[in-house]
Design a protein around this motif. Sequence first.
Motif, PDB file in Angstrom:
ATOM      1  N   SER A 124       6.679  45.102  56.462  1.00 16.25           N
ATOM      2  CA  SER A 124       7.131  46.485  56.354  1.00 16.25           C
ATOM      3  C   SER A 124       7.245  46.843  54.876  1.00 16.25           C
ATOM      4  CB  SER A 124       8.481  46.693  57.049  1.00 16.25           C
ATOM      5  OG  SER A 124       9.488  45.960  56.394  1.00 16.25           O
ATOM      6  N   MET A 125       7.357  48.123  54.626  1.00 20.24           N
ATOM      7  CA  MET A 125       7.554  48.587  53.263  1.00 20.24           C
ATOM      8  C   MET A 125       8.595  49.703  53.260  1.00 20.24           C
ATOM      9  SD  MET A 125       4.978  49.643  50.150  1.00 20.24           S
ATOM     10  CE  MET A 125       3.785  48.465  50.649  1.00 20.24           C
ATOM     11  N   PRO A 126       9.890  49.324  53.271  1.00 21.52           N
ATOM     12  CA  PRO A 126      10.918  50.355  53.124  1.00 21.52           C
ATOM     13  C   PRO A 126      10.797  51.012  51.751  1.00 21.52           C
ATOM     14  CG  PRO A 126      11.900  48.150  53.271  1.00 21.52           C
ATOM     15  CD  PRO A 126      10.423  47.992  53.397  1.00 21.52           C
ATOM     16  N   TRP A 127      11.099  52.297  51.689  1.00 19.24           N
ATOM     17  CA  TRP A 127      10.867  53.053  50.459  1.00 19.24           C
ATOM     18  C   TRP A 127      11.862  54.198  50.333  1.00 19.24           C
ATOM     19  CZ3 TRP A 127       9.585  58.125  51.604  1.00 19.24           C
ATOM     20  CH2 TRP A 127       9.249  58.368  52.934  1.00 19.24           C
ATOM     21  N   THR A 128      11.994  54.643  49.099  1.00 20.45           N
ATOM     22  CA  THR A 128      12.825  55.800  48.768  1.00 20.45           C
ATOM     23  C   THR A 128      12.070  56.633  47.742  1.00 20.45           C
ATOM     24  OG1 THR A 128      14.821  54.480  49.052  1.00 20.45           O
ATOM     25  CG2 THR A 128      15.052  56.534  47.838  1.00 20.45           C
ATOM     26  N   VAL A 129      12.023  57.934  47.950  1.00 18.56           N
ATOM     27  CA  VAL A 129      11.414  58.826  46.960  1.00 18.56           C
ATOM     28  C   VAL A 129      12.410  58.999  45.822  1.00 18.56           C
ATOM     29  CG1 VAL A 129      10.572  61.163  46.497  1.00 18.56           C
ATOM     30  CG2 VAL A 129      10.016  60.040  48.669  1.00 18.56           C
ATOM     31  N   THR A 130      11.953  58.772  44.588  1.00 21.32           N
ATOM     32  CA  THR A 130      12.830  58.924  43.419  1.00 21.32           C
ATOM     33  C   THR A 130      12.508  60.164  42.605  1.00 21.32           C
ATOM     34  OG1 THR A 130      11.412  57.527  42.038  1.00 21.32           O
ATOM     35  CG2 THR A 130      13.201  56.432  43.249  1.00 21.32           C
ATOM     36  N   HIS A 131      11.295  60.712  42.758  1.00 26.00           N
ATOM     37  CA  HIS A 131      10.908  61.897  41.982  1.00 26.00           C
ATOM     38  C   HIS A 131       9.723  62.565  42.683  1.00 26.00           C
ATOM     39  CE1 HIS A 131      10.733  64.370  38.369  1.00 26.00           C
ATOM     40  NE2 HIS A 131       9.428  64.228  38.390  1.00 26.00           N
ATOM     41  N   THR A 132       9.734  63.891  42.696  1.00 25.15           N
ATOM     42  CA  THR A 132       8.650  64.652  43.313  1.00 25.15           C
ATOM     43  C   THR A 132       8.339  65.884  42.475  1.00 25.15           C
ATOM     44  OG1 THR A 132       9.372  63.986  45.518  1.00 25.15           O
ATOM     45  CG2 THR A 132       7.945  65.887  45.400  1.00 25.15           C
ATOM     46  N   VAL A 133       7.053  66.195  42.374  1.00 24.35           N
ATOM     47  CA  VAL A 133       6.599  67.437  41.744  1.00 24.35           C
ATOM     48  C   VAL A 133       5.531  68.031  42.655  1.00 24.35           C
ATOM     49  CG1 VAL A 133       5.346  68.452  39.795  1.00 24.35           C
ATOM     50  CG2 VAL A 133       7.044  66.655  39.385  1.00 24.35           C
ATOM     51  N   VAL A 134       5.670  69.322  42.979  1.00 22.28           N
ATOM     52  CA  VAL A 134       4.669  70.033  43.764  1.00 22.28           C
ATOM     53  C   VAL A 134       4.271  71.264  42.961  1.00 22.28           C
ATOM     54  CG1 VAL A 134       4.155  71.213  45.932  1.00 22.28           C
ATOM     55  CG2 VAL A 134       5.675  69.226  45.929  1.00 22.28           C
ATOM     56  N   GLU A 135       2.967  71.438  42.752  1.00 18.90           N
ATOM     57  CA  GLU A 135       2.471  72.549  41.935  1.00 18.90           C
ATOM     58  C   GLU A 135       1.610  73.489  42.761  1.00 18.90           C
ATOM     59  OE1 GLU A 135       0.610  71.248  38.351  1.00 18.90           O
ATOM     60  OE2 GLU A 135       2.289  69.956  37.812  1.00 18.90           O
ATOM     61  N   ASP A 136       2.074  74.739  42.867  1.00 17.88           N
ATOM     62  CA  ASP A 136       1.298  75.827  43.467  1.00 17.88           C
ATOM     63  C   ASP A 136       0.760  75.511  44.854  1.00 17.88           C
ATOM     64  OD1 ASP A 136       1.686  77.384  41.178  1.00 17.88           O
ATOM     65  OD2 ASP A 136      -0.072  76.498  40.199  1.00 17.88           O
ATOM     66  N   CYS A 137       1.424  74.643  45.579  1.00 14.71           N
ATOM     67  CA  CYS A 137       1.022  74.277  46.940  1.00 14.71           C
ATOM     68  C   CYS A 137      -0.430  73.796  46.988  1.00 14.71           C
ATOM     69  CB  CYS A 137       1.245  75.440  47.907  1.00 14.71           C
ATOM     70  SG  CYS A 137       1.527  74.848  49.597  1.00 14.71           S
ATOM     71  N   ARG A 138      -0.886  73.211  45.882  1.00 14.12           N
ATOM     72  CA  ARG A 138      -2.240  72.673  45.813  1.00 14.12           C
ATOM     73  C   ARG A 138      -2.249  71.178  45.562  1.00 14.12           C
ATOM     74  NH1 ARG A 138      -5.600  75.345  41.517  1.00 14.12           N
ATOM     75  NH2 ARG A 138      -3.663  75.172  40.395  1.00 14.12           N
TER      76      ARG A 138
ATOM     77  N   ALA B 123       4.203  64.921  54.390  1.00 14.49           N
ATOM     78  CA  ALA B 123       2.960  64.171  54.199  1.00 14.49           C
ATOM     79  C   ALA B 123       3.231  62.824  53.527  1.00 14.49           C
ATOM     80  CB  ALA B 123       1.960  64.997  53.384  1.00 14.49           C
ATOM     81  N   VAL B 124       4.131  62.805  52.556  1.00 14.00           N
ATOM     82  CA  VAL B 124       4.505  61.531  51.922  1.00 14.00           C
ATOM     83  C   VAL B 124       5.113  60.614  52.981  1.00 14.00           C
ATOM     84  CG1 VAL B 124       6.064  60.436  50.260  1.00 14.00           C
ATOM     85  CG2 VAL B 124       4.783  62.500  49.611  1.00 14.00           C
ATOM     86  N   TRP B 125       6.027  61.157  53.780  1.00 14.99           N
ATOM     87  CA  TRP B 125       6.634  60.384  54.855  1.00 14.99           C
ATOM     88  C   TRP B 125       5.564  59.896  55.831  1.00 14.99           C
ATOM     89  CZ3 TRP B 125       6.608  61.273  60.094  1.00 14.99           C
ATOM     90  CH2 TRP B 125       7.422  60.433  60.862  1.00 14.99           C
ATOM     91  N   GLU B 126       4.625  60.756  56.186  1.00 12.52           N
ATOM     92  CA  GLU B 126       3.558  60.408  57.129  1.00 12.52           C
ATOM     93  C   GLU B 126       2.734  59.228  56.609  1.00 12.52           C
ATOM     94  OE1 GLU B 126       1.315  60.793  60.660  1.00 12.52           O
ATOM     95  OE2 GLU B 126       3.252  61.635  60.115  1.00 12.52           O
ATOM     96  N   ASP B 127       2.405  59.246  55.334  1.00 16.12           N
ATOM     97  CA  ASP B 127       1.647  58.149  54.740  1.00 16.12           C
ATOM     98  C   ASP B 127       2.411  56.833  54.885  1.00 16.12           C
ATOM     99  OD1 ASP B 127      -0.463  56.924  53.030  1.00 16.12           O
ATOM    100  OD2 ASP B 127       1.207  56.737  51.622  1.00 16.12           O
ATOM    101  N   MET B 128       3.662  56.828  54.475  1.00 18.03           N
ATOM    102  CA  MET B 128       4.442  55.594  54.494  1.00 18.03           C
ATOM    103  C   MET B 128       4.818  55.181  55.921  1.00 18.03           C
ATOM    104  SD  MET B 128       4.365  54.688  51.376  1.00 18.03           S
ATOM    105  CE  MET B 128       5.545  53.330  51.349  1.00 18.03           C
ATOM    106  N   ASP B 129       5.159  56.129  56.778  1.00 18.60           N
ATOM    107  CA  ASP B 129       5.541  55.803  58.147  1.00 18.60           C
ATOM    108  C   ASP B 129       4.353  55.273  58.948  1.00 18.60           C
ATOM    109  OD1 ASP B 129       7.761  55.925  60.192  1.00 18.60           O
ATOM    110  OD2 ASP B 129       6.248  57.161  61.204  1.00 18.60           O
TER     111      ASP B 129
END
Length: 159
Positions: free
Chosen positions: A99-113, A44-50
Amino acid sequence: MRKWGYAALGTALVAAVLGTPVASAAGDQAAGGQQECRRAFDHAVWEDMDSYNKRDAARYRAIIHRDMVTVGRRGNVIIGYDANVNPVLEQFKVPYEFSMPWTVTHTVVEDCRMGYAILDAHYLEPSHGIDRHFTISLTLVRDHGRWQVVKDTVTDVVA
């Protein structure tokens, strides 16, 4: 209303969205479910940026939550789906390359919510000599089984 008032309202909206119970399959709590959840979040993060980079209006519209809040690089606060999506769709119409090239530097996912991702990004307009360095913080919620961006904060990186 002052900027802090809009920020408080935005925070309240995010809290309201996050406080809404989200039905999940029993398997989501298992290790395999968590891995699948994390993959879906990352996609989903990729989808937003792509979708932004490819100027794909339909994909971009689909990834944005109805209660979207943006805190812009100058502290401006934009609340609501149309107020957030329409300016981006207008930007998709400009005749020059961006364009906006990007790299994810940190991710947190909690309880699939809910989850958030911190991105290092550069907004580029080669024909205008523009290269703006940003830190982007995306907060996503899982609503009706889909990850969507509910909050986007863009901060200038000062060299």
